[in-house]
Design an enzyme around this catalytic site. Structure first.
Site, PDB file in Angstrom:
ATOM      1  N   CYS A  34      -9.672  -1.042  -0.079  1.00  0.00           N
ATOM      2  CA  CYS A  34      -8.902  -2.219  -0.492  1.00  0.00           C
ATOM      3  C   CYS A  34      -8.419  -3.013   0.709  1.00  0.00           C
ATOM      4  CB  CYS A  34      -7.718  -1.810  -1.361  1.00  0.00           C
ATOM      5  SG  CYS A  34      -6.554  -0.746  -0.501  1.00  0.00           S
ATOM      6  N   CYS A 103      -2.874   4.330  -3.801  1.00  0.00           N
ATOM      7  CA  CYS A 103      -1.837   3.626  -3.040  1.00  0.00           C
ATOM      8  C   CYS A 103      -0.750   4.613  -2.618  1.00  0.00           C
ATOM      9  CB  CYS A 103      -1.235   2.500  -3.871  1.00  0.00           C
ATOM     10  SG  CYS A 103      -2.440   1.533  -4.802  1.00  0.00           S
TER      11      CYS A 103
HETATM   12 FE1  FES Z   1      -4.845  -0.700  -1.712  1.00  0.00          FE
HETATM   13 FE2  FES Z   1      -2.973  -0.301  -3.441  1.00  0.00          FE
HETATM   14  S1  FES Z   1      -4.781  -1.429  -3.734  1.00  0.00           S
HETATM   15  S2  FES Z   1      -3.109   0.487  -1.452  1.00  0.00           S
END
Ligand code: FES
Length: 142
Positions: A34, A103
């Site tokens: 991400c 996360c």
């Molecule tokens: Fe990357 Fe939450 S989407 S840490």
């Protein structure tokens, strides 16, 4: 409601945001998928985490979990920070959606990276196994 009230609260009003210029340990971790980045600063006196701050460039759950992680370890012995699990952070936040669990893993890793930095800087011996990188397992199932 997708997110618990606690998640929303910590996302909107994150605790302990910022940096500690003379930190005793700094941990920076990122999730390659991400692209989110978390930086954790620890001030440690006599084995007690007297202050902790974080900077997170990431999603709302990353901010909420790093905020909660700081609350959970502040004032605690370093060993308690080492025991912090992402599950404990998630529980303290009354849960996270499954696809957001990674996360919370980032928050756990940031805390541990900061402790490792503290150990390294102070020549404190530790078992490298404690910091074994299990990224791939934990992030693989989004
Ligand atoms: Fe990357 Fe939450 S989407 S840490």
């Amino acid at each position: 409601m997708l997110y618990s009230e606690k998640v929303m609260d910590h996302f909107r009003n994150p605790r302990n945001v910022g940096e500690i210029p003379d930190a005793d340990g700094i941990g920076e971790v990122g999730n390659a998928k991400c692209g989110d980045i978390m930086k954790m600063y620890l001030k440690i006196d006599d084995d007690i985490i007297t202050d902790v701050k974080f900077e997170t460039f990431g999603c709302g759950s990353a901010i909420a979990t790093s905020s909660m992680a700081t609350e959970l370890i502040k004032g605690k012995p370093v060993s308690k920070a080492m025991e912090l699990s992402n599950q404990a952070v998630v529980e303290a936040l009354d849960g996270l959606p499954a696809y957001k669990l990674h996360c919370s893993v980032l928050a756990e890793q940031a805390v541990k990276a900061a402790v490792k930095d503290y150990y390294d800087k102070n020549g404190i011996a530790y078992d490298p196994e404690l910091f074994a990188d299990d990224d791939d397992d934990e992030h693989g199932h989004e």
